[in-house]
Design a protein around this motif. Structure first.
Motif, mmCIF file in Angstrom:
data_model
loop_
_atom_site.group_PDB
_atom_site.id
_atom_site.type_symbol
_atom_site.label_atom_id
_atom_site.label_comp_id
_atom_site.label_asym_id
_atom_site.label_seq_id
_atom_site.Cartn_x
_atom_site.Cartn_y
_atom_site.Cartn_z
ATOM 1 N N ILE A 130 62.962 -0.177 33.092
ATOM 2 C CA ILE A 130 62.734 1.225 32.399
ATOM 3 C C ILE A 130 63.888 1.342 31.271
ATOM 4 C CG2 ILE A 130 62.482 3.564 32.374
ATOM 5 C CD1 ILE A 130 60.109 2.218 33.828
ATOM 6 N N VAL A 131 63.210 1.382 30.015
ATOM 7 C CA VAL A 131 64.051 1.871 28.834
ATOM 8 C C VAL A 131 63.805 3.158 28.463
ATOM 9 C CG1 VAL A 131 64.698 0.891 26.620
ATOM 10 C CG2 VAL A 131 64.390 -0.698 28.259
ATOM 11 N N PRO A 132 64.684 4.138 28.274
ATOM 12 C CA PRO A 132 64.294 5.470 27.723
ATOM 13 C C PRO A 132 64.255 5.647 26.221
ATOM 14 C CG PRO A 132 66.558 5.353 28.394
ATOM 15 C CD PRO A 132 65.905 4.124 28.624
ATOM 16 N N PHE A 133 63.235 5.865 25.761
ATOM 17 C CA PHE A 133 63.102 6.483 24.332
ATOM 18 C C PHE A 133 62.805 7.854 24.161
ATOM 19 C CE2 PHE A 133 61.934 1.923 24.287
ATOM 20 C CZ PHE A 133 62.608 1.502 23.219
ATOM 21 N N ALA A 159 59.659 7.192 29.753
ATOM 22 C CA ALA A 159 59.906 6.017 30.444
ATOM 23 C C ALA A 159 59.253 4.596 29.970
ATOM 24 C CB ALA A 159 59.610 6.445 32.033
ATOM 25 N N GLN A 160 59.662 4.009 29.188
ATOM 26 C CA GLN A 160 58.777 2.829 28.702
ATOM 27 C C GLN A 160 59.473 1.810 29.402
ATOM 28 O OE1 GLN A 160 56.476 2.335 26.105
ATOM 29 N NE2 GLN A 160 56.470 0.502 27.361
ATOM 30 N N PRO A 161 58.211 0.923 30.297
ATOM 31 C CA PRO A 161 58.413 -0.450 30.912
ATOM 32 C C PRO A 161 58.469 -1.267 29.864
ATOM 33 C CG PRO A 161 56.769 0.858 31.941
ATOM 34 C CD PRO A 161 57.110 1.640 30.603
ATOM 35 N N VAL A 218 51.442 -1.419 37.128
ATOM 36 C CA VAL A 218 52.221 -2.270 37.760
ATOM 37 C C VAL A 218 52.704 -1.787 39.251
ATOM 38 C CG1 VAL A 218 54.269 -3.758 37.983
ATOM 39 C CG2 VAL A 218 53.124 -3.638 35.747
ATOM 40 N N PHE A 219 52.213 -2.493 40.341
ATOM 41 C CA PHE A 219 52.441 -1.922 41.538
ATOM 42 C C PHE A 219 53.563 -3.178 42.254
ATOM 43 C CE2 PHE A 219 49.921 1.367 41.396
ATOM 44 C CZ PHE A 219 48.620 1.237 41.732
ATOM 45 N N ASP A 220 54.520 -2.583 42.910
ATOM 46 C CA ASP A 220 55.361 -3.558 43.860
ATOM 47 C C ASP A 220 55.700 -3.092 45.238
ATOM 48 O OD1 ASP A 220 56.584 -5.873 43.382
ATOM 49 O OD2 ASP A 220 58.000 -5.058 41.616
ATOM 50 N N SER A 221 55.818 -4.070 45.853
ATOM 51 C CA SER A 221 56.047 -3.627 47.378
ATOM 52 C C SER A 221 57.530 -3.956 47.981
ATOM 53 C CB SER A 221 55.160 -4.595 48.434
ATOM 54 O OG SER A 221 53.845 -4.310 48.266
ATOM 55 N N ARG A 262 55.369 1.020 39.487
ATOM 56 C CA ARG A 262 56.219 0.760 38.481
ATOM 57 C C ARG A 262 56.322 1.014 37.112
ATOM 58 N NH1 ARG A 262 59.896 -3.684 40.301
ATOM 59 N NH2 ARG A 262 60.797 -3.116 38.311
ATOM 60 N N SER A 263 54.642 1.147 36.992
ATOM 61 C CA SER A 263 54.480 1.491 35.404
ATOM 62 C C SER A 263 53.131 2.245 35.600
ATOM 63 C CB SER A 263 54.269 0.321 34.573
ATOM 64 O OG SER A 263 53.888 0.664 33.403
#
Length: 444
Positions: free
Chosen positions: A259-262, A387-389, A401-404, A417-418
């Motif tokens: 996550i890079v904030p813009f 919140a730019q992935p 994007v999903f993660d476990s 995630r996104s």
């Protein structure tokens, strides 16, 4: 939503006013004398988290649920700082989840607002080509919109004037169903509905860690910043927004996408100049640049926002130019993906920084559409942080994007995630997709 769209793997990327609802309880803080136990806990009180909580409690009403949010109020960051546009789904690749969820989300949003007496306005939108170079891109965008099932028409310069009397352009896509709403109010209404159905909402709970508990029935321990904050849960869904990557890392997930904030800064039309704009006026997207560009956005309170620009924020929740957090800043600039993004868009980035320092340069961009606009017609407006992935190659991650995570708790966790823009418009449709994924992963 068809399960064929959702592949159950440990990490899945999908390319692709007042309400009538009455609260049984609004905010429930944790007691220092006892820890709470829930079947499903949703981390994150933004619009995606709250929409997900609402969807889950409707599908499985016999389970116990909690939403936990680190702030003292719900939906005050991305949800509370966005432009408030109900998007029609014009821009997105035909057949993609992003397109389908936006088109479906628009319908669901209007339906929900009608049911809950949430005010909105269908002010419409023009995507305007101001020179010959933009016409082929506009035509391609129109074809894409039709493929996505959007209700749009192509209008000429005279018809542009009928819709927006002060707007200049050669040709435009008109989207009459594009609207505006207060998405913070929509999200809080999701929360009220969730509470009225028996869900608990804990605010002021900043998650510091996820651990395995000794309770085999409620194996996930969610620890908060304060010593008296502990929740035990059977399952967990994390919709972390600006902190999605860090929260995912706490359960063993890869830090990418990062996550890079813009930050996006808006100007605001002075009240006496609000007559210049009736609906949304947008540029034709330029594929050379990662962000859309400045546009005109009317608001529910009658104001008109102009912008935004897009510059790196020095803090993940940094809404002012001088807001700074050393960890957030060093983590961002150390990430190779951001360095590659900057290298690929150096000219555009310099231009954005110049417009931050020089208001007249930003006004000049806006004058392409409304030549009558002057520097004296605008004042400094609000800012938001996106919140730019990003992946390691400097590409914007526009997929879901999903993660476990890893370890024994991985099968009990789902990290969103996104959930890319337009997540607010698509929130109810996204929530349905997340609930489908929850059903498969958690065997509910």
């Amino acid at each position: 939503m068809s399960h064929s769209l959702l592949k159950c793997v440990s990490r899945t990327r999908f390319c692709a006013s007042t309400t009538t609802t009455q609260l049984k309880r609004t905010t429930i803080r944790l007691s220092s004398t006892s820890a709470k136990k829930y079947d499903v806990t949703i981390v994150g009180g933004g619009i995606v988290g709250l929409a997900t909580a609402r969807e889950l409690i409707h599908r499985w009403p016999n389970l116990s649920y909690a939403v936990i949010e680190k702030e003292d109020q719900l939906s005050i960051h991305q949800t509370g700082h966005n432009s408030g546009v109900i998007h029609a789904g014009i821009y997105y690749t035909p057949g993609s989840l992003k397109a389908k969820l936006c088109v479906e989300g628009l319908k669901l949003t209007y339906k929900y607002c009608d049911e809950q007496n949430i005010p909105y306005k269908k002010v419409g939108k023009l995507i305007v080509a101001v020179n010959e170079e933009e016409l082929p891109r506009l035509d391609n965008l129109y074809k894409r919109a039709l493929q996505n099932g959007c209700s749009v028409s192509m209008v000429d310069k005279d018809e542009i004037k009928q819709i927006e009397p002060y707007c200049e352009g050669l040709k435009a896509i008109h989207s009459p169903l594009t609207g505006i709403v207060d998405f913070g109010l929509v999200a809080r209404t999701y929360g009220k509905e969730f509470s009225s159905l028996g869900g608990d909402i804990h605010t002021g709970f900043e998650v510091t860690d996820f651990k395995e508990s000794s309770d085999s029935e409620f194996p996930i321990t969610i620890e908060g910043k304060n010593s008296d904050q502990t929740i035990y849960s059977k399952h967990m869904v994390v919709c972390g927004g600006l902190f999605a990557d860090r929260l995912a890392a706490k359960s063993g997930c890869n830090m990418e996408p990062k996550i890079v904030p813009f930050r996006g800064d808006y100007l605001v039309l002075k009240p006496e100049k609000q007559y210049l704009v009736k609906g949304n006026i947008y540029p034709v997207p330029d594929p050379r640049f990662p962000f859309l560009g400045v546009h005109y956005t009317p608001r529910m309170d009658g104001s008109v926002w102009l912008g935004p620009n897009a510059v790196l924020a020095f803090r993940r929740e940094g809404y002012k130019f001088f807001d700074f957090n050393l960890k957030d800043f060093t983590e961002a600039i150390a990430f190779r993906g951001l360095r590659k993004l900057v290298a690929k868009n150096l000219t555009a980035g310099v231009g954005e920084l110049y417009r931050v320092a020089n208001r007249s340069a930003q006004v000049k961009q806006l004058q392409r559409f409304i030549p009558e606009l002057t520097n004296n017609d605008v004042t400094k407006g609000p800012s938001g942080v996106r919140a730019q992935p990003l992946d390691g190659n400097g590409n914007l991650v526009d997929d879901f994007v999903f993660d476990s995570g890893t370890g024994s708790l991985g099968k009990r966790m789902l990290h969103v995630r996104s959930a890319p823009s337009p997540a607010a418009t698509s929130s109810m449709a996204i929530a349905q997709m997340v609930a489908d994924e929850v059903k498969m992963r958690f065997q509910l």
